[in-house]
Design a protein around this motif. Structure first.
Motif, mmCIF file in Angstrom:
data_model
loop_
_atom_site.group_PDB
_atom_site.id
_atom_site.type_symbol
_atom_site.label_atom_id
_atom_site.label_comp_id
_atom_site.label_asym_id
_atom_site.label_seq_id
_atom_site.Cartn_x
_atom_site.Cartn_y
_atom_site.Cartn_z
ATOM 1 N N MET A 1 -9.967 -2.907 0.297
ATOM 2 C CA MET A 1 -8.589 -2.926 -0.277
ATOM 3 C C MET A 1 -8.527 -1.436 -0.629
ATOM 4 S SD MET A 1 -6.234 -5.031 -0.830
ATOM 5 C CE MET A 1 -4.866 -4.834 -1.671
ATOM 6 N N PRO A 2 -7.255 -0.907 -0.591
ATOM 7 C CA PRO A 2 -7.028 0.568 -0.969
ATOM 8 C C PRO A 2 -6.998 0.824 -2.368
ATOM 9 C CG PRO A 2 -5.073 -0.492 0.218
ATOM 10 C CD PRO A 2 -6.107 -1.437 0.355
ATOM 11 N N GLN A 3 -7.559 1.716 -2.916
ATOM 12 C CA GLN A 3 -7.505 2.128 -4.406
ATOM 13 C C GLN A 3 -6.391 3.072 -4.599
ATOM 14 O OE1 GLN A 3 -10.036 1.075 -6.244
ATOM 15 N NE2 GLN A 3 -10.598 -0.228 -4.333
ATOM 16 N N ILE A 4 -5.749 3.907 -3.795
ATOM 17 C CA ILE A 4 -4.764 5.026 -3.885
ATOM 18 C C ILE A 4 -3.292 4.121 -3.762
ATOM 19 C CG2 ILE A 4 -3.304 6.698 -2.934
ATOM 20 C CD1 ILE A 4 -6.125 7.650 -1.537
ATOM 21 N N LYS A 5 -2.526 4.284 -4.887
ATOM 22 C CA LYS A 5 -1.167 3.729 -5.221
ATOM 23 C C LYS A 5 -0.309 3.554 -3.794
ATOM 24 C CE LYS A 5 2.227 3.174 -8.476
ATOM 25 N NZ LYS A 5 3.197 3.801 -9.863
ATOM 26 N N SER A 6 -0.343 4.742 -3.356
ATOM 27 C CA SER A 6 0.797 4.860 -2.133
ATOM 28 C C SER A 6 0.077 4.004 -0.827
ATOM 29 C CB SER A 6 0.886 6.066 -1.661
ATOM 30 O OG SER A 6 -0.329 6.785 -1.266
ATOM 31 N N ALA A 7 -1.218 3.827 -0.819
ATOM 32 C CA ALA A 7 -1.898 3.197 0.251
ATOM 33 C C ALA A 7 -1.727 1.510 -0.094
ATOM 34 C CB ALA A 7 -3.394 3.436 0.374
ATOM 35 N N MET A 8 -1.679 1.276 -1.380
ATOM 36 C CA MET A 8 -1.448 -0.177 -1.889
ATOM 37 C C MET A 8 0.073 -0.419 -1.425
ATOM 38 S SD MET A 8 -2.910 -0.332 -5.292
ATOM 39 C CE MET A 8 -4.590 0.351 -6.031
ATOM 40 N N LYS A 9 1.016 0.549 -1.545
ATOM 41 C CA LYS A 9 2.251 0.195 -1.079
ATOM 42 C C LYS A 9 2.411 -0.239 0.162
ATOM 43 C CE LYS A 9 4.570 2.798 -4.777
ATOM 44 N NZ LYS A 9 5.266 3.893 -5.115
ATOM 45 N N ARG A 10 1.692 0.789 1.078
ATOM 46 C CA ARG A 10 1.725 0.665 2.548
ATOM 47 C C ARG A 10 1.226 -0.692 3.274
ATOM 48 N NH1 ARG A 10 5.409 2.977 5.024
ATOM 49 N NH2 ARG A 10 4.175 2.320 6.954
ATOM 50 N N VAL A 11 0.092 -1.303 2.616
ATOM 51 C CA VAL A 11 -0.220 -2.343 2.819
ATOM 52 C C VAL A 11 0.735 -3.476 2.576
ATOM 53 C CG1 VAL A 11 -1.972 -4.246 2.235
ATOM 54 C CG2 VAL A 11 -2.591 -2.050 2.453
ATOM 55 N N LYS A 12 1.559 -3.596 1.701
ATOM 56 C CA LYS A 12 2.657 -4.285 1.332
ATOM 57 C C LYS A 12 3.758 -4.296 2.395
ATOM 58 C CE LYS A 12 2.249 -4.700 -3.748
ATOM 59 N NZ LYS A 12 2.634 -4.653 -4.791
ATOM 60 N N THR A 13 4.284 -2.980 2.724
ATOM 61 C CA THR A 13 5.186 -2.846 3.659
ATOM 62 C C THR A 13 4.676 -3.204 5.009
ATOM 63 O OG1 THR A 13 4.855 -0.385 3.983
ATOM 64 C CG2 THR A 13 6.364 -1.101 2.291
ATOM 65 N N ILE A 14 3.604 -3.101 5.222
ATOM 66 C CA ILE A 14 3.042 -3.326 6.739
ATOM 67 C C ILE A 14 2.996 -4.869 7.178
ATOM 68 C CG2 ILE A 14 1.039 -3.280 8.072
ATOM 69 C CD1 ILE A 14 0.439 -0.217 7.423
ATOM 70 N N ALA A 15 2.547 -5.277 5.823
ATOM 71 C CA ALA A 15 2.475 -6.806 5.929
ATOM 72 C C ALA A 15 3.931 -7.466 6.066
ATOM 73 C CB ALA A 15 1.911 -7.436 4.743
ATOM 74 N N SER A 16 4.932 -7.040 5.315
ATOM 75 C CA SER A 16 6.136 -7.774 5.440
ATOM 76 C C SER A 16 6.796 -7.300 6.869
ATOM 77 C CB SER A 16 7.183 -6.953 4.382
ATOM 78 O OG SER A 16 7.263 -5.953 4.505
ATOM 79 N N LYS A 17 6.582 -6.103 7.176
ATOM 80 C CA LYS A 17 6.945 -5.660 8.744
ATOM 81 C C LYS A 17 6.468 -6.556 9.709
ATOM 82 C CE LYS A 17 8.535 -1.107 8.035
ATOM 83 N NZ LYS A 17 8.103 0.357 8.649
#
Length: 84
Positions: A1-17
């Motif tokens: 699991m990512p620790q960096i805030k922007s990486a956490m956001k990317r995980v969410k956007t990638i999952a929705s895409k």
């Protein structure tokens, strides 16, 4: 699991895409399959199903779900089935 805030956001956007892409690809495959089944059975409404399948392939191509050559190949194969 990512620790960096922007990486956490990317995980969410990638999952929705990924969910959206999977859904659209599945819908495209379903329309193609409906046409193929109808064409093999010799149904009368194959023309409308062919148009729907072609439209689904074009939409998937424009969204980047499939490559242009695959779209052309699939449409050609369906057109060949439609002419039988």
């Amino acid at each position: 699991m990512p620790q960096i805030k922007s990486a956490m956001k990317r995980v969410k956007t990638i999952a929705s895409k990924n969910l959206r892409n999977t859904s659209q690809r599945s819908e495209m495959r379903s329309t193609i399959k409906k046409f193929e089944v109808a064409a093999e059975a010799g149904s009368k409404d194959t023309e409308q199903l062919f148009r729907n399948a072609s439209k689904a392939i074009d939409m998937a191509k424009s969204k980047g779900l499939i490559k242009p050559n695959k779209a052309a190949r699939d449409k050609s194969r369906l057109a060949k089935l439609n002419s039988k």
